[in-house]
Design a protein around this motif. Structure first.
Motif, short mmCIF file in Angstrom:
data_model
loop_
_atom_site.label_atom_id
_atom_site.label_comp_id
_atom_site.label_asym_id
_atom_site.label_seq_id
_atom_site.Cartn_x
_atom_site.Cartn_y
_atom_site.Cartn_z
N LEU A 258 5.62 6.90 4.34
CA LEU A 258 4.39 6.10 4.34
C LEU A 258 4.67 4.68 4.84
N GLU B 146 -2.65 -1.04 -8.47
CA GLU B 146 -2.82 -1.96 -7.34
C GLU B 146 -2.28 -3.36 -7.65
N GLN C 94 0.82 -1.21 0.00
CA GLN C 94 0.00 0.00 0.00
C GLN C 94 0.86 1.26 0.00
N ALA C 95 1.93 1.27 0.78
CA ALA C 95 2.83 2.43 0.80
C ALA C 95 3.46 2.64 -0.56
N GLU D 165 2.77 5.69 -7.15
CA GLU D 165 1.64 5.85 -8.07
C GLU D 165 1.60 4.75 -9.13
N ARG E 273 8.55 10.06 0.16
CA ARG E 273 7.16 9.76 0.53
C ARG E 273 7.02 8.27 0.83
N VAL F 281 2.26 1.62 -3.55
CA VAL F 281 1.23 2.04 -4.51
C VAL F 281 0.97 3.54 -4.38
N GLU F 282 0.83 3.99 -3.15
CA GLU F 282 0.53 5.40 -2.92
C GLU F 282 1.71 6.31 -3.27
N ALA F 283 2.90 5.94 -2.85
CA ALA F 283 4.07 6.79 -3.07
C ALA F 283 4.54 6.79 -4.52
#
Length: 129
Positions: free
Chosen positions: A87, A36, A26-27, A33, A83, A29-31
């Motif tokens: 995260l 999933e 998850q970290a 971009e 990031r 994927v978010e950082a």
């Protein structure tokens, strides 16, 4: 992609390993971009005597919950990497009870021609990805 390799000392349950893998994903994927389903993770367990992870003189102690995460990736900006680090430690602390001092990360950068996801082709070069 990225390919995440996670090294840890033996002793976690399957459920704890799954939580660690999910939080790490998850970290990322978010950082970074990424989609999933862009999930490539390898978890390696080691005997305590097979991992020596010191603090490089930063003044904190590691515990037997230490994890070393190697992210092999296409180039990412400095901001994305920072990031990811932030995260990641937040997620591992919240979801896995791993202290920020027990998380070491290295991002290793490579290029599009360094990846084949199967079928003997370099999908970034062929336009499949």
């Amino acid at each position: 992609m990225p390919l995440l390799k996670i090294d840890a000392i033996k002793g976690r349950t399957s459920a704890q390993i799954q939580q660690l893998l999910d939080a790490t994903h998850q970290a990322m994927v978010e950082a970074f971009e990424v989609p999933e389903r862009d999930r490539y993770q390898i978890f390696n367990e080691h005997e305590p005597s097979h991992m020596i992870i010191q603090d490089t003189g930063l003044g904190f102690e590691r515990t037997d919950r230490v994890v070393v995460i190697t992210a092999i990736s296409r180039p990412r900006s400095v901001e994305m990497k920072q990031r990811f680090y932030a995260l990641l430690v937040a997620a591992l602390e919240e979801k896995c009870g791993i202290a920020a001092t027990d998380v070491m990360v290295s991002v290793v950068t490579n290029r599009d021609d360094d990846w084949s996801f199967g079928m003997g082709r370099a999908q970034f070069l062929t336009g499949e990805l």
